[in-house]
Design a protein around this motif. Sequence first.
Motif, PDB file in Angstrom:
ATOM      1  N   SER A  36     -13.787  14.949  58.367  1.00  0.00           N
ATOM      2  CA  SER A  36     -14.199  13.595  57.969  1.00  0.00           C
ATOM      3  C   SER A  36     -13.303  13.008  56.878  1.00  0.00           C
ATOM      4  O   SER A  36     -13.614  11.959  56.317  1.00  0.00           O
ATOM      5  CB  SER A  36     -15.659  13.595  57.510  1.00  0.00           C
ATOM      6  OG  SER A  36     -15.813  14.426  56.378  1.00  0.00           O
ATOM      7  N   ALA A  37     -12.184  13.681  56.584  1.00  0.00           N
ATOM      8  CA  ALA A  37     -11.302  13.221  55.498  1.00  0.00           C
ATOM      9  C   ALA A  37     -10.751  11.823  55.757  1.00  0.00           C
ATOM     10  O   ALA A  37     -10.667  11.002  54.847  1.00  0.00           O
ATOM     11  CB  ALA A  37     -10.155  14.210  55.297  1.00  0.00           C
ATOM     12  N   HIS A  38     -10.389  11.535  57.003  1.00  0.00           N
ATOM     13  CA  HIS A  38      -9.845  10.209  57.326  1.00  0.00           C
ATOM     14  C   HIS A  38     -10.911   9.136  57.137  1.00  0.00           C
ATOM     15  O   HIS A  38     -10.639   8.056  56.600  1.00  0.00           O
ATOM     16  CB  HIS A  38      -9.326  10.188  58.769  1.00  0.00           C
ATOM     17  CG  HIS A  38      -8.125  11.056  58.984  1.00  0.00           C
ATOM     18  ND1 HIS A  38      -6.861  10.689  58.586  1.00  0.00           N
ATOM     19  CD2 HIS A  38      -8.005  12.294  59.525  1.00  0.00           C
ATOM     20  CE1 HIS A  38      -6.009  11.655  58.890  1.00  0.00           C
ATOM     21  NE2 HIS A  38      -6.680  12.637  59.453  1.00  0.00           N
ATOM     22  N   ALA A  39     -12.127   9.429  57.576  1.00  0.00           N
ATOM     23  CA  ALA A  39     -13.231   8.467  57.430  1.00  0.00           C
ATOM     24  C   ALA A  39     -13.497   8.165  55.963  1.00  0.00           C
ATOM     25  O   ALA A  39     -13.638   6.997  55.569  1.00  0.00           O
ATOM     26  CB  ALA A  39     -14.495   9.020  58.097  1.00  0.00           C
ATOM     27  N   VAL A  40     -13.549   9.210  55.140  1.00  0.00           N
ATOM     28  CA  VAL A  40     -13.837   9.024  53.712  1.00  0.00           C
ATOM     29  C   VAL A  40     -12.691   8.292  53.021  1.00  0.00           C
ATOM     30  O   VAL A  40     -12.914   7.415  52.182  1.00  0.00           O
ATOM     31  CB  VAL A  40     -14.125  10.375  53.012  1.00  0.00           C
ATOM     32  CG1 VAL A  40     -14.353  10.175  51.516  1.00  0.00           C
ATOM     33  CG2 VAL A  40     -15.345  11.056  53.632  1.00  0.00           C
ATOM     34  N   LEU A 168     -14.788   2.282  38.834  1.00  0.00           N
ATOM     35  CA  LEU A 168     -15.024   3.658  39.271  1.00  0.00           C
ATOM     36  C   LEU A 168     -15.464   3.623  40.730  1.00  0.00           C
ATOM     37  O   LEU A 168     -16.365   2.862  41.095  1.00  0.00           O
ATOM     38  CB  LEU A 168     -16.121   4.327  38.437  1.00  0.00           C
ATOM     39  CG  LEU A 168     -16.472   5.737  38.932  1.00  0.00           C
ATOM     40  CD1 LEU A 168     -15.417   6.741  38.479  1.00  0.00           C
ATOM     41  CD2 LEU A 168     -17.856   6.175  38.478  1.00  0.00           C
ATOM     42  N   ILE A 169     -14.829   4.468  41.550  1.00  0.00           N
ATOM     43  CA  ILE A 169     -15.206   4.584  42.964  1.00  0.00           C
ATOM     44  C   ILE A 169     -15.714   6.007  43.190  1.00  0.00           C
ATOM     45  O   ILE A 169     -15.006   6.971  42.895  1.00  0.00           O
ATOM     46  CB  ILE A 169     -13.993   4.338  43.904  1.00  0.00           C
ATOM     47  CG1 ILE A 169     -13.179   3.101  43.467  1.00  0.00           C
ATOM     48  CG2 ILE A 169     -14.441   4.249  45.349  1.00  0.00           C
ATOM     49  CD1 ILE A 169     -13.877   1.778  43.576  1.00  0.00           C
ATOM     50  N   ASN A 170     -16.930   6.142  43.711  1.00  0.00           N
ATOM     51  CA  ASN A 170     -17.446   7.477  44.011  1.00  0.00           C
ATOM     52  C   ASN A 170     -17.959   7.558  45.447  1.00  0.00           C
ATOM     53  O   ASN A 170     -19.012   7.020  45.780  1.00  0.00           O
ATOM     54  CB  ASN A 170     -18.557   7.886  43.037  1.00  0.00           C
ATOM     55  CG  ASN A 170     -18.916   9.371  43.193  1.00  0.00           C
ATOM     56  OD1 ASN A 170     -18.274  10.100  43.945  1.00  0.00           O
ATOM     57  ND2 ASN A 170     -19.935   9.809  42.471  1.00  0.00           N
ATOM     58  N   THR A 171     -17.154   8.231  46.286  1.00  0.00           N
ATOM     59  CA  THR A 171     -17.562   8.513  47.665  1.00  0.00           C
ATOM     60  C   THR A 171     -17.694  10.025  47.859  1.00  0.00           C
ATOM     61  O   THR A 171     -17.726  10.504  48.989  1.00  0.00           O
ATOM     62  CB  THR A 171     -16.523   7.955  48.668  1.00  0.00           C
ATOM     63  OG1 THR A 171     -15.224   8.492  48.337  1.00  0.00           O
ATOM     64  CG2 THR A 171     -16.460   6.442  48.630  1.00  0.00           C
ATOM     65  N   ALA A 172     -17.776  10.769  46.747  1.00  0.00           N
ATOM     66  CA  ALA A 172     -17.815  12.240  46.804  1.00  0.00           C
ATOM     67  C   ALA A 172     -19.258  12.743  46.713  1.00  0.00           C
ATOM     68  O   ALA A 172     -19.958  12.820  47.706  1.00  0.00           O
ATOM     69  CB  ALA A 172     -16.939  12.824  45.703  1.00  0.00           C
ATOM     70  N   ARG A 173     -19.705  13.067  45.502  1.00  0.00           N
ATOM     71  CA  ARG A 173     -21.071  13.526  45.267  1.00  0.00           C
ATOM     72  C   ARG A 173     -21.597  12.867  43.995  1.00  0.00           C
ATOM     73  O   ARG A 173     -20.872  12.730  43.009  1.00  0.00           O
ATOM     74  CB  ARG A 173     -21.114  15.052  45.111  1.00  0.00           C
ATOM     75  CG  ARG A 173     -20.879  15.812  46.403  1.00  0.00           C
ATOM     76  CD  ARG A 173     -22.081  15.725  47.339  1.00  0.00           C
ATOM     77  NE  ARG A 173     -21.858  16.392  48.617  1.00  0.00           N
ATOM     78  CZ  ARG A 173     -21.439  15.800  49.713  1.00  0.00           C
ATOM     79  NH1 ARG A 173     -21.168  14.501  49.703  1.00  0.00           N
ATOM     80  NH2 ARG A 173     -21.291  16.463  50.844  1.00  0.00           N
ATOM     81  N   SER A 220     -24.956   2.984  51.497  1.00  0.00           N
ATOM     82  CA  SER A 220     -25.973   4.016  51.732  1.00  0.00           C
ATOM     83  C   SER A 220     -25.414   5.317  52.314  1.00  0.00           C
ATOM     84  O   SER A 220     -25.739   5.706  53.432  1.00  0.00           O
ATOM     85  CB  SER A 220     -27.064   3.448  52.636  1.00  0.00           C
ATOM     86  OG  SER A 220     -26.500   2.821  53.775  1.00  0.00           O
ATOM     87  N   HIS A 221     -24.561   5.985  51.527  1.00  0.00           N
ATOM     88  CA  HIS A 221     -23.970   7.278  51.889  1.00  0.00           C
ATOM     89  C   HIS A 221     -23.331   7.215  53.284  1.00  0.00           C
ATOM     90  O   HIS A 221     -23.680   7.968  54.191  1.00  0.00           O
ATOM     91  CB  HIS A 221     -25.022   8.396  51.840  1.00  0.00           C
ATOM     92  CG  HIS A 221     -24.431   9.748  51.572  1.00  0.00           C
ATOM     93  ND1 HIS A 221     -25.026  10.681  50.752  1.00  0.00           N
ATOM     94  CD2 HIS A 221     -23.281  10.332  52.016  1.00  0.00           C
ATOM     95  CE1 HIS A 221     -24.279  11.784  50.714  1.00  0.00           C
ATOM     96  NE2 HIS A 221     -23.222  11.583  51.466  1.00  0.00           N
ATOM     97  N   LEU A 222     -22.361   6.312  53.405  1.00  0.00           N
ATOM     98  CA  LEU A 222     -21.732   6.019  54.692  1.00  0.00           C
ATOM     99  C   LEU A 222     -20.290   6.506  54.827  1.00  0.00           C
ATOM    100  O   LEU A 222     -19.719   6.431  55.912  1.00  0.00           O
ATOM    101  CB  LEU A 222     -21.733   4.494  54.929  1.00  0.00           C
ATOM    102  CG  LEU A 222     -23.071   3.768  54.947  1.00  0.00           C
ATOM    103  CD1 LEU A 222     -22.833   2.266  55.044  1.00  0.00           C
ATOM    104  CD2 LEU A 222     -23.927   4.248  56.106  1.00  0.00           C
ATOM    105  N   ALA A 223     -19.702   6.991  53.737  1.00  0.00           N
ATOM    106  CA  ALA A 223     -18.254   7.225  53.724  1.00  0.00           C
ATOM    107  C   ALA A 223     -17.760   8.133  54.841  1.00  0.00           C
ATOM    108  O   ALA A 223     -16.710   7.903  55.422  1.00  0.00           O
ATOM    109  CB  ALA A 223     -17.813   7.772  52.366  1.00  0.00           C
ATOM    110  N   GLY A 224     -18.511   9.181  55.157  1.00  0.00           N
ATOM    111  CA  GLY A 224     -18.050  10.141  56.161  1.00  0.00           C
ATOM    112  C   GLY A 224     -18.404   9.774  57.587  1.00  0.00           C
ATOM    113  O   GLY A 224     -18.049  10.495  58.522  1.00  0.00           O
TER     114      GLY A 224
END
Length: 255
Positions: A36-40, A168-173, A220-224
């Motif tokens: 899912s690295a490309h999506a994130v 700040l961008i947070n798409t991790a945890r 809503s937790h969509l990055a992956g």
Amino acid sequence: SENLKVAAVLRGGYENADVEALTKRGIKLINAPWRSAHAVADFTVGMMIAENKNIARSHMLIHDGKWCKNYVNQEYIHDMRACTVGIIGFGYIGRQVVKRLSGFGSKVIIYDPFMDPKVIEEAGCTPVTFEELLAQSDFVTVHIRLSEKTTKFIGEKEFSQMKSTAYLINTARAGIVDTDALINALQTKSIGGAAIDVFDEEPLPSDSPFLKLDNITLTSHLAGTSCDTMRNSVEIGFDDIKQYLQGLQMQNVRN
């Protein structure tokens, strides 16, 4: 089977495999860590642009019948080529974010607390200290794993070291960032804004202070999420099995 040489788990983790039993029998285990690295990475850059250019806010205001041309960040809306992006974590996702930003012409700097800076240099990127990254970046984006060492990795002290116009961008945890410190930094405008996809409690509670802010983009937790993730998993597994059959080193071997 006595002839089994390699087992593949086409997921990011390998919780679905009995690692101990496979190791005991000398059977190699591979997984698909960057499926899912490309999506994130796509999503991360999208979040940068959405927050900087007020895309989500404008959409929401139009729904409310408002045609807004002047936003809270009006004085620091920049072209991406004029921005410095600080990437925390130079793993699969961090590297893909670098690749995407090259097309924008952004200056990219990297801090990875678990990697030798020489590895970052060899990949053609600029390693910096954590303090340098916080001080120089117009966007700070997080791409490290959540662990005991990285819990609340970014908190009050770190926000105070960032530019007052930085995002700040947070798409991790969610746990990597101290939520209370982030809310305070946004409320007091000690940083410019944020774009956040992960939260301590999901779904986000209706009384969350995030919902009262005008300098944040929330998703809503969509990055992956991507229809291509499973195809990527098969591609990763296939490539490694091909490597094995040719007597070459597999890239994603776990044991």
